[in-house]
Design an enzyme around this catalytic site. Structure first.
Site, PDB file in Angstrom:
ATOM      1  N   SER A   1      20.878 -43.644  -5.760  1.00  0.00           N
ATOM      2  CA  SER A   1      19.487 -42.515  -6.134  1.00  0.00           C
ATOM      3  C   SER A   1      19.921 -41.847  -7.244  1.00  0.00           C
ATOM      4  CB  SER A   1      19.590 -42.421  -4.760  1.00  0.00           C
ATOM      5  OG  SER A   1      20.082 -41.431  -4.080  1.00  0.00           O
TER       6      SER A   1
ATOM      7  N   GLU B   1       0.882  -1.095  -0.046  1.00  0.00           N
ATOM      8  CA  GLU B   1      -0.200  -0.232  -0.211  1.00  0.00           C
ATOM      9  C   GLU B   1       0.863   1.304   0.003  1.00  0.00           C
ATOM     10  OE1 GLU B   1      -2.298  -2.593   3.216  1.00  0.00           O
ATOM     11  OE2 GLU B   1      -0.118  -2.624   1.281  1.00  0.00           O
TER      12      GLU B   1
END
Length: 362
Positions: A171, A56
Site C-alpha cells: 500500500s 478572556e
C-alpha cells in the site's frame, strides 16, 4: 434580541483568534475574546493550552483599565466554574465590563447557562447566539459533552476504485507526498489517533505529528496513540510503542498480558475490543477529536456501528483492480441500507483529491 452586523463581525474576529489554539488547547475548547471600547479593540486573547490563562483573562490584561465599560466579545460562553484557573465570568465582572456578546453557549454542564446567569445577575448586558462556526471549531468538545464520546474522524487513502492496498497488502504509497503532509494537520489537531493491530503489523506506523509548523511555543503536542488489539499480539518492537508520546493498547478480556514498557494496557470487551466502550473511555480521558487511521476491518466496524462523524478520503488518480483491498469491510445487500453522508469539501491536494464527508445523522 438579534445581534448587529458589527457584533457579528467582532464575534467572527474572536472565532479567528480562537482558531490559533487549534493544535494546543485540548482538552479545553478553542476560545477567542475581543474587548471593544467605542470603536477601538483594546484587548485581544485566545486560549493556548489547558492550565494557561483563558482567552478572556489575556484580553482583559491587555485592555487594562480600558476594560471598564467596554464590550467583551467571546466566542464561547465564559466559564463559571473553578478549574485550573478561576472563572472567566468573575474576571469580566471584576474588570467592569458593561456588555458581553457570546458566540455560542457552553455545552459543559459546569458552565452551560451559568456563565450567562452570573453576568446578568450583576447587571451586565448579555447577548448570546449559537454560531455554527464555533461548534465546528470545537466539534470534539461539543461531542464529548453532548454525546459522551469524541468527534470521530476516519482518514483513508484510496484509489479511484476505492482500494486501499493490493491483494498482497502492498500500500505504500497510493497517495502522494502532498496528501501525506496534509494528514499531519489532522493528526496535530486530534487528541488521539486510533488504529488496529492489522495496520501496526502490516505498516509499522509511528502515528506521530512530525511537521514543525504545528508546534506552539516550541512544543509539538503528540496525540495519544491507541491500538485496538484483541489478543495483545502487538510486537514489542513496534514503532508506535517507541515513538514520542503516550500509547494505549486496548485489548479484550482474557488476553495474555505482556510487558509492553511504558504503554498502558486496558481490557474492554469479551473476545474482541468493545469499540463503543473504547470511545466512551477516550471521552472520559478528555479526548475531544479522534483520528482513525486503520485498515478496512476496523474502518468497516466503525462505519457499521455508527461510530463516526466525519470521513476524510484522499483519492489518488490510480485504479488498483477488483482484487485490491477495500476502503472498508462491511456488507450491504440493498442500496437503501447504504451508509450515507454529505460531502462538505472536495479539494485538490497535490496530485490527489481530499474529499470530506459528514455523517448524515447521529
Amino acid at each position: 434580541m438579534p445581534i448587529s452586523v458589527t457584533d457579528r463581525a467582532y464575534l467572527e474576529a474572536a472565532i479567528e483568534l480562537a482558531a490559533q489554539g487549534l493544535y494546543s488547547t485540548t482538552p479545553n475548547p478553542r476560545v477567542g475574546c475581543l474587548i471593544v471600547k467605542g470603536h477601538d479593540v483594546v484587548g485581544r486573547g485566545f486560549h493556548v493550552r489547558a492550565g494557561g490563562p483563558h482567552a478572556e483573562a489575556i484580553a482583559l490584561a491587555q485592555a487594562g483599565v480600558e476594560a471598564h465599560g467596554a464590550t467583551a466579545y467571546v466566542s464561547l460562553e465564559p466559564c463559571a466554574h473553578h478549574g485550573r484557573t478561576p472563572p472567566c465570568s468573575d474576571a469580566l465582572i471584576v474588570a467592569g465590563i458593561a456588555r458581553v456578546v457570546i458566540g455560542h453557549r457552553d455545552p459543559d454542564r459546569r458552565t452551560a447557562g451559568k456563565g450567562l446567569a452570573k453576568l446578568q445577575a450583576v447587571g451586565i448586558a448579555v447577548d448570546a447566539v449559537d454560531l455554527p462556526a464555533v461548534r465546528s471549531l470545537n466539534c470534539g468538545f461539543f461531542a464529548r459533552h453532548e454525546f459522551a464520546r469524541p468527534w470521530i474522524r476516519i482518514k483513508v487513502g484510496a484509489s479511484l476504485d476505492g482500494r486501499t492496498a493490493m491483494a498482497s497488502g502492498e500500500s505504500q504509497w497510493i497517495t502522494g507526498e502532498a496528501a501525506r503532509r496534509d494528514v499531519q494537520h489532522w493528526r496535530a489537531r486530534s487528541c488521539a489517533i486510533v488504529t488496529g493491530i492489522g495496520t501496526v503489523v502490516a505498516d509499522d506506523p509511528a502515528l506521530t505529528v512530525r511537521a514543525g509548523e504545528y508546534a506552539v511555543d516550541g512544543v509539538c503536542r503528540q496525540p495519544l496513540k491507541v491500538i485496538a488489539d484483541s489478543s495483545l499480539a502487538i510486537p514489542a518492537a513496534a514503532r508506535v510503542l517507541k515513538a514520542p508520546g503516550e500509547a494505549l493498547i486496548v485489548t479484550a478480556e482474557g488476553a495474555m498480558r505482556r510487558d509492553l514498557g511504558r504503554a498502558e494496557v486496558v481490557a474492554m470487551g469479551d473476545g474482541r475490543v468493545d469499540l463503543g466502550a473504547l470511545f466512551a473511555d477516550l471521552a472520559r480521558r478528555g479526548m475531544n477529536e479522534v483520528l482513525v487511521e486503520a485498515g478496512p476491518r476496523l474502518t468497516g466496524a466503525l462505519l457499521e456501528a455508527g461510530l463516526w462523524d466525519e470521513l476524510i478520503v484522499y483519492l489518488a488518480p490510480k485504479l488498483l483492480g477488483a482484487s485490491g483491498r477495500p476502503l472498508a469491510a462491511f456488507e450491504r445487500t440493498r442500496l437503501g441500507d447504504a451508509i450515507a453522508g454529505s460531502v462538505t469539501e472536495v479539494t485538490p491536494v497535490g496530485s490527489d483529491v481530499r474529499v470530506r464527508v459528514l455523517r448524515s445523522s447521529r
